[in-house]
Design a protein around this motif. Structure first.
Motif, PDB file in Angstrom:
ATOM      1  N   ILE A  61     -12.903  -5.986   7.325  1.00 34.71           N
ATOM      2  CA  ILE A  61     -14.169  -5.299   7.606  1.00 34.71           C
ATOM      3  C   ILE A  61     -14.895  -5.984   8.749  1.00 34.71           C
ATOM      4  O   ILE A  61     -15.384  -5.342   9.670  1.00 34.71           O
ATOM      5  CB  ILE A  61     -15.058  -5.268   6.338  1.00 34.71           C
TER       6      ILE A  61
ATOM      7  N   CYS B 100      -5.618  -1.342  -1.454  1.00 34.18           N
ATOM      8  CA  CYS B 100      -5.736  -0.165  -0.585  1.00 34.18           C
ATOM      9  C   CYS B 100      -6.970  -0.240   0.307  1.00 34.18           C
ATOM     10  O   CYS B 100      -7.035   0.427   1.328  1.00 34.18           O
ATOM     11  CB  CYS B 100      -5.795   1.107  -1.415  1.00 34.18           C
ATOM     12  N   TRP B 101      -7.959  -1.021  -0.099  1.00 39.06           N
ATOM     13  CA  TRP B 101      -9.182  -1.104   0.704  1.00 39.06           C
ATOM     14  C   TRP B 101      -9.127  -2.313   1.622  1.00 39.06           C
ATOM     15  O   TRP B 101      -8.457  -3.307   1.313  1.00 39.06           O
ATOM     16  CB  TRP B 101     -10.398  -1.184  -0.216  1.00 39.06           C
ATOM     17  N   PRO B 102      -9.838  -2.271   2.712  1.00 36.80           N
ATOM     18  CA  PRO B 102      -9.811  -3.419   3.616  1.00 36.80           C
ATOM     19  C   PRO B 102     -10.460  -4.640   2.984  1.00 36.80           C
ATOM     20  O   PRO B 102     -11.396  -4.516   2.182  1.00 36.80           O
ATOM     21  CB  PRO B 102     -10.603  -2.916   4.835  1.00 36.80           C
TER      22      PRO B 102
ATOM     23  N   TYR C 140       2.268   1.885  -3.329  1.00 43.01           N
ATOM     24  CA  TYR C 140       1.293   2.500  -4.230  1.00 43.01           C
ATOM     25  C   TYR C 140       1.079   3.963  -3.844  1.00 43.01           C
ATOM     26  O   TYR C 140       1.056   4.842  -4.710  1.00 43.01           O
ATOM     27  CB  TYR C 140      -0.041   1.736  -4.189  1.00 43.01           C
ATOM     28  N   GLY C 141       0.964   4.220  -2.544  1.00 46.35           N
ATOM     29  CA  GLY C 141       0.709   5.587  -2.103  1.00 46.35           C
ATOM     30  C   GLY C 141       1.832   6.525  -2.485  1.00 46.35           C
ATOM     31  O   GLY C 141       1.594   7.680  -2.816  1.00 46.35           O
ATOM     32  N   LYS C 142       3.041   6.032  -2.445  1.00 47.02           N
ATOM     33  CA  LYS C 142       4.181   6.914  -2.665  1.00 47.02           C
ATOM     34  C   LYS C 142       4.553   7.005  -4.144  1.00 47.02           C
ATOM     35  O   LYS C 142       4.918   8.086  -4.621  1.00 47.02           O
ATOM     36  CB  LYS C 142       5.374   6.404  -1.868  1.00 47.02           C
ATOM     37  N   TYR C 143       4.479   5.887  -4.877  1.00 48.87           N
ATOM     38  CA  TYR C 143       4.982   5.888  -6.253  1.00 48.87           C
ATOM     39  C   TYR C 143       3.880   5.723  -7.291  1.00 48.87           C
ATOM     40  O   TYR C 143       4.168   5.620  -8.476  1.00 48.87           O
ATOM     41  CB  TYR C 143       6.059   4.812  -6.411  1.00 48.87           C
ATOM     42  N   GLY C 144       2.618   5.698  -6.827  1.00 51.76           N
ATOM     43  CA  GLY C 144       1.503   5.687  -7.758  1.00 51.76           C
ATOM     44  C   GLY C 144       1.426   4.420  -8.586  1.00 51.76           C
ATOM     45  O   GLY C 144       1.939   3.371  -8.197  1.00 51.76           O
ATOM     46  N   ALA C 145       0.780   4.547  -9.723  1.00 53.08           N
ATOM     47  CA  ALA C 145       0.561   3.388 -10.581  1.00 53.08           C
ATOM     48  C   ALA C 145       1.883   2.835 -11.093  1.00 53.08           C
ATOM     49  O   ALA C 145       1.991   1.646 -11.424  1.00 53.08           O
ATOM     50  CB  ALA C 145      -0.347   3.768 -11.744  1.00 53.08           C
ATOM     51  N   ALA C 146       2.922   3.683 -11.178  1.00 52.27           N
ATOM     52  CA  ALA C 146       4.224   3.243 -11.681  1.00 52.27           C
ATOM     53  C   ALA C 146       4.855   2.191 -10.776  1.00 52.27           C
ATOM     54  O   ALA C 146       5.774   1.484 -11.178  1.00 52.27           O
ATOM     55  CB  ALA C 146       5.157   4.447 -11.796  1.00 52.27           C
TER      56      ALA C 146
ATOM     57  N   LYS D 134     -12.488  -8.415   3.187  1.00 47.54           N
ATOM     58  CA  LYS D 134     -13.718  -8.802   3.878  1.00 47.54           C
ATOM     59  C   LYS D 134     -13.445  -9.110   5.336  1.00 47.54           C
ATOM     60  O   LYS D 134     -14.203  -8.732   6.228  1.00 47.54           O
ATOM     61  CB  LYS D 134     -14.312 -10.039   3.192  1.00 47.54           C
TER      62      LYS D 134
ATOM     63  N   ARG E 163       0.836  -1.200   0.000  1.00 46.16           N
ATOM     64  CA  ARG E 163       0.000   0.000   0.000  1.00 46.16           C
ATOM     65  C   ARG E 163       0.870   1.248   0.000  1.00 46.16           C
ATOM     66  O   ARG E 163       0.616   2.213  -0.713  1.00 46.16           O
ATOM     67  CB  ARG E 163      -0.862   0.028   1.258  1.00 46.16           C
ATOM     68  N   LYS E 164       1.923   1.188   0.816  1.00 40.36           N
ATOM     69  CA  LYS E 164       2.836   2.328   0.906  1.00 40.36           C
ATOM     70  C   LYS E 164       3.480   2.595  -0.445  1.00 40.36           C
ATOM     71  O   LYS E 164       3.608   3.751  -0.872  1.00 40.36           O
ATOM     72  CB  LYS E 164       3.934   2.015   1.912  1.00 40.36           C
TER      73      LYS E 164
END
Lengths: 294, 245
Positions: free
Chosen positions: B110, B103-105, B89-95, B107, B86-87
């Motif tokens: 939840i 990124c979502w929890p 993706y958050g930092k370097y985006g789709a690349a 099942k 996740r990190k």
């Protein structure tokens, strides 16, 4: 001094030194062995615990015990009103005077609704949720010289502060954020870079519900009709003419409020914000949608 | 001084000392490689780029400095975790090459979250509001009850004060009467003897006892007489009534 001289000097020094012989060379490493064999892990030493006494025996006295003195923690009389102080919610103060200052310095954009995130971003206020800080207590210092029309959301405000803001035609709301949401508001960039979806804001605890549902404190869970009635009451009490919000050119901005589950203005729970790609990802799964809407 | 050079350390030190020499040998090697790939200009460009990189950074750090994720493939166990991905993706985006659906929890997440919330937030806002309202109402009732009690007691206060004062006055009067009686007795005894006698004297005590006895006798006599009179009066009345009938 030339290099030749140095060489000469070195050579003379070398000549005067004794020759390397068996008598003046050091032993090879590991040549000599200690004839004594200590017992235990570190060759029978005291393992860094010192010599004699409670330190060596590692029977440390109980915390606060001062070997017979009247202990420091018992010297002061018991003060009951501090009971549970380490568990109580704290609201670090921020005065109207400071608020006016950051507005005047243009560190705060008053054309948009103000919340704790924008105040922290101004750099004049900070708080630590892990020290039981639950947000801003807007205090009435400088209430007389406060002159800005704003839509502000704080976590605690007194009646005088509410009157000072409403006198200028502004709007104030008191809103509760759970510590986790406060972490997000304190440093949104850090959160967005962690690649998580925005969580929901949690409901206030039972002992805070009264404050956040009452119109007198402009709680975010209060009935809007009650609030408008109380606005009039406060105007009469403090003797100022109440501005009619509906006639205001900034009506849209002044009426903007967060949803009780919402943390950031304009962003809903469940969204993923990517700063690198400058995009918002929204969940499409119905179960996720239901979870984030609940 | 005993010094022990580990072979690895020595090697690295040596390479750093003779850096210029090693680079020269590398260049010779690279020239050979260049000769092998003369047609592939892209590879050549890459080679040039590689040579231009004199930062001495590790590949991972070089990537981070240039805004790319440090590792293409996982190098350690934490690199397999959801949090790390996740990190990335958050930092370097789709690349970064990470599928953003992590990124979502999940099942399970939840469900866990809902279970936690059910325990941590057992009441809804409405319920809490009613609870608080009830509490306030009870407090109000309690104060009101106490106020009422106080008001009722306050209304009776004047009467109670009067009663108390009367009681005190009565007691005082009794004490005064007893004192007077005693004084009178003493005075009588003194008159009998003709001189002041110490009240602790035996004769005095005797006389006093006698006098008291007499007094009591007299009182008793008076009571008896009074009763007799009463009886006679009653009888007479009865007689009168009988006559009238």
């Amino acid at each position: 001094m030339g290099s030749r001289q140095i060489t000469e000097k070195a050579l003379t020094m070398l000549r005067s030194l004794p020759r390397v012989s068996l008598g003046n060379i050091r032993d090879n490493p590991g040549y000599k062995k200690n004839p004594k064999r200590g017992r235990g892990q570190h060759g029978g030493d005291k393992h860094g615990a010192g010599n004699k006494g409670s330190g060596q025996r590692q029977n440390y006295m109980r915390l606060g015990y001062e070997t017979g003195n009247n202990p420091f923690y018992l010297r002061m009389p018991h003060e009951h009103y501090y009971k549970g102080h380490h568990l109580r919610r704290q609201y670090p103060p921020f005065s109207l005077h400071e608020l006016q200052l950051i507005i005047d310095k243009d560190r705060l954009d008053i054309s948009k609704p103000i919340d704790i995130a924008s105040i922290v971003k101004s750099g004049m206020y900070n708080f630590t949720p892990d020290e039981k800080h639950f947000g801003i207590n807007l205090t009435d210092v400088g209430a007389d010289c406060f002159a800005a029309k704003i839509n502000i959301e704080v976590q605690w405000a007194s009646e005088q502060v509410i009157a000072a803001i409403e006198k200028m035609g502004g709007v104030i709301t008191t809103a509760y954020y759970d510590p986790h949401s406060l972490y997000l508001l304190r440093d949104p960039k850090k959160f967005f870079e962690s690649g998580q979806s925005i969580p929901r804001r949690m409901i206030p605890p039972p002992d805070a519900i009264e404050y956040y549902t009452s119109a007198k404190s402009r709680g975010y869970l209060a009935d809007p009709e009650e609030i408008s009635k109380d606005r009039l009451r406060l105007a009469q009490k403090y003797g100022y003419e109440l501005h009619v919000l509906e006639d205001d050119p900034n009506y849209e901005m002044l009426c903007e409020r967060k949803d009780p589950r919402q943390i950031f203005y304009g962003l809903e729970p469940g969204w993923v914000i990517n700063l690198k790609d400058q995009c918002i990802l929204k969940p499409k799964d119905s179960e996720l949608q239901r979870f984030f809407a609940s | 001084m005993n010094l022990y050079f580990r072979p690895k350390l020595l090697q690295s030190r040596l390479t750093s000392v003779f850096r210029s020499a090693t680079t020269v040998s590398e260049v010779v090697q690279n020239e050979q490689v260049d000769i092998d790939d003369t047609e592939n200009s892209l590879a050549r460009e890459a080679e040039i780029e590689k040579k231009r990189n004199i930062s001495r950074l590790s590949a991972a750090h070089y990537n981070v400095i240039n805004g790319r994720r440090p590792y293409k493939e996982p190098m350690a166990l934490p690199h397999l975790t959801v949090k790390y991905n996740r990190k990335m993706y958050g930092k370097y985006g789709a690349a970064s090459g990470v599928n953003p659906n992590i990124c979502w929890p999940s099942k399970l997440d939840i469900e866990e979250k809902q279970e936690y919330e059910a325990v941590a937030y057992p009441f809804t806002i409405k319920e809490m509001m009613t609870m608080v309202a009830e509490k306030r109402e009870q407090e109000r009732l309690k104060t009101q009850q106490r106020d009422n009690e106080i008001a009722a007691k306050f209304a009776k206060l004047g009467q109670w004060k009067k009663e108390l004062k009367e009681k005190i006055a009565k007691k005082e009067a009794e004490v005064e009467a007893a004192k007077l009686k005693k004084e009178r007795l003493i005075e009588e005894v003194r008159r009998h003897f003709g001189f002041t006698l110490d009240p602790r004297d035996e004769r005095f005590q005797e006389m006093l006892a006698k006098r008291e006895k007499e007094q009591k006798k007299r009182e008793k006599q008076a009571r008896l007489e009074a009763r007799e009179k009463l009886m006679i009066a009653k009888l007479q009345q009865k007689k009168v009534e009988g006559v009238s009938e």
